[in-house]
Enzyme design. Structure first.
Site, PDB file in Angstrom:
ATOM      1  CG  HIS A  64      -3.908  -1.593  -8.893  1.00 49.00           C
ATOM      2  ND1 HIS A  64      -4.633  -0.878  -7.968  1.00 49.00           N
ATOM      3  CD2 HIS A  64      -2.746  -1.928  -8.275  1.00 49.00           C
ATOM      4  CE1 HIS A  64      -3.942  -0.792  -6.843  1.00 49.00           C
ATOM      5  NE2 HIS A  64      -2.794  -1.422  -7.003  1.00 49.00           N
ATOM      6  N   GLY A  81      -2.845   2.331  -6.334  1.00 59.06           N
ATOM      7  CA  GLY A  81      -3.858   2.588  -7.347  1.00 59.06           C
ATOM      8  C   GLY A  81      -3.560   3.841  -8.148  1.00 59.06           C
ATOM      9  CD  GLU A 128      -7.375   0.676  -1.168  1.00 62.63           C
ATOM     10  OE1 GLU A 128      -6.511  -0.189  -0.898  1.00 62.63           O
ATOM     11  OE2 GLU A 128      -7.370   1.813  -0.669  1.00 62.63           O
ATOM     12  CB  CYS A 134      -0.921   0.000   1.216  1.00 62.73           C
ATOM     13  SG  CYS A 134      -1.888   1.526   1.375  1.00 62.73           S
ATOM     14  CB  CYS A 182      -5.707   3.367  -3.556  1.00 66.81           C
ATOM     15  SG  CYS A 182      -4.820   1.819  -3.878  1.00 66.81           S
TER      16      CYS A 182
END
Length: 289
Positions: free
Chosen positions: A172, A233, A221, A71, A230
């Site tokens: 993703h 992301g 998510e 993350c 994110c």
């Protein structure tokens, strides 16, 4: 259990210093502390641990207790935590994750980290390594080109979308849209997260291109639902924009919680993310198990 609540542009986690604390059941602990009514309230749990490969290890769990590889917002907070708590005096810090060792640079003011730049590594575009179970169609623009899923069709909820798939250590699926604000993400997000194409589930970014240097994004998510931001992301969104020829290689990604600066280096192939990290409060909680 002592903890610190932190966030990176609204993507909030409960952080536990495992140099001092022991978390016996991180999955159940993540579910408990993440509950915004009966727990602390967060998008998940992050454990800061010793590492024999790097300066520190980040072990993170989503709000549903599932383990996550990486993350971007959380790793900035980990860097801030260890720097602000004098666990290191270095501004260049290595952090072990399930997605490999990541390298961060801390910008400090008055001995507190205020901005963190993360070398997120190279994006993974090979479908089976993301992973994505997708072969495309045999002819025309819908087929996979150069072994990458770029602007390929996907059916979800009876509607066809165009997806670009990237792994930034976690998977993703990026969808471009002109109406990012009008999306019913509570309905649409799970359709992608649990789609048959994605054996490990998927994080889904819905992106609107503003200009060659700016995009807006909302994110669903896996394991947490819609979050305010994110980091991985945002990196996946920027990479997807570049792959589709929509932006320059340096992009400001505007999320609901704030903005991140993302750059995909054309020489090294690495993706760099720069953004803030913020401590909210510290406390102690009695776990009911």
């Amino acid at each position: 259990m002592k903890f610190t609540k932190m966030h990176g542009i609204g993507n909030d986690y409960v952080y536990v210093n495992c140099f001092e604390e022991t978390v016996h059941d991180p999955q159940e602990t993540a579910r408990f502390v993440s509950d915004r009514h009966f727990g602390i309230g967060s998008d998940g749990l992050v454990l800061i641990k010793p590492s024999d490969q790097a300066d520190f290890e980040m072990a993170m769990y989503n709000a549903d207790g599932s383990r996550s590889e990486m993350c971007g917002n959380a790793i900035r907070c980990v860097a801030k935590y260890v720097y602000d708590h004098a666990m290191t005096d270095k501004t260049d810090i290595s952090i072990e994750t399930l997605a490999g060792i990541k390298y961060v640079q801390v910008t400090a003011e008055n001995k507190k980290a205020v901005m963190v730049r993360v070398n997120m590594g190279k994006p993974e575009l090979v479908p089976e390594k993301i992973p994505v179970l997708y072969s495309g169609r045999n002819t025309g623009s819908d087929s996979i080109k150069d072994g990458q899923i770029v602007n390929c069709p996907i059916q979800a909820g009876g509607k066809e979308y165009r997806m670009t798939c990237v792994s930034m250590g976690n998977p993703h699926c990026v969808i471009f849209t002109d109406d990012v604000d009008g999306l019913d993400l509570e309905k649409t997000g799970p359709l992608f997260e649990h789609h048959a194409y994605f054996p490990n589930r998927i994080n889904t970014e819905f992106v609107k291109v503003i200009d060659r240097k700016t995009v807006r994004m909302r994110v669903w998510e896996r394991g947490s639902g819609e979050t305010l931001a994110c980091g991985t992301g945002a990196c996946a969104a920027a990479v997807s924009c570049i792959l589709n020829g929509l932006t320059e290689r340096a992009v400001t990604v505007c999320l609901r919680g704030g903005s991140l600066q993302i750059e995909w280096d054309g020489v090294t192939g690495g993706v760099y993310m720069t953004g803030p990290a913020q401590s909210v409060f510290e406390g102690e909680i009695q776990l009911p198990f």
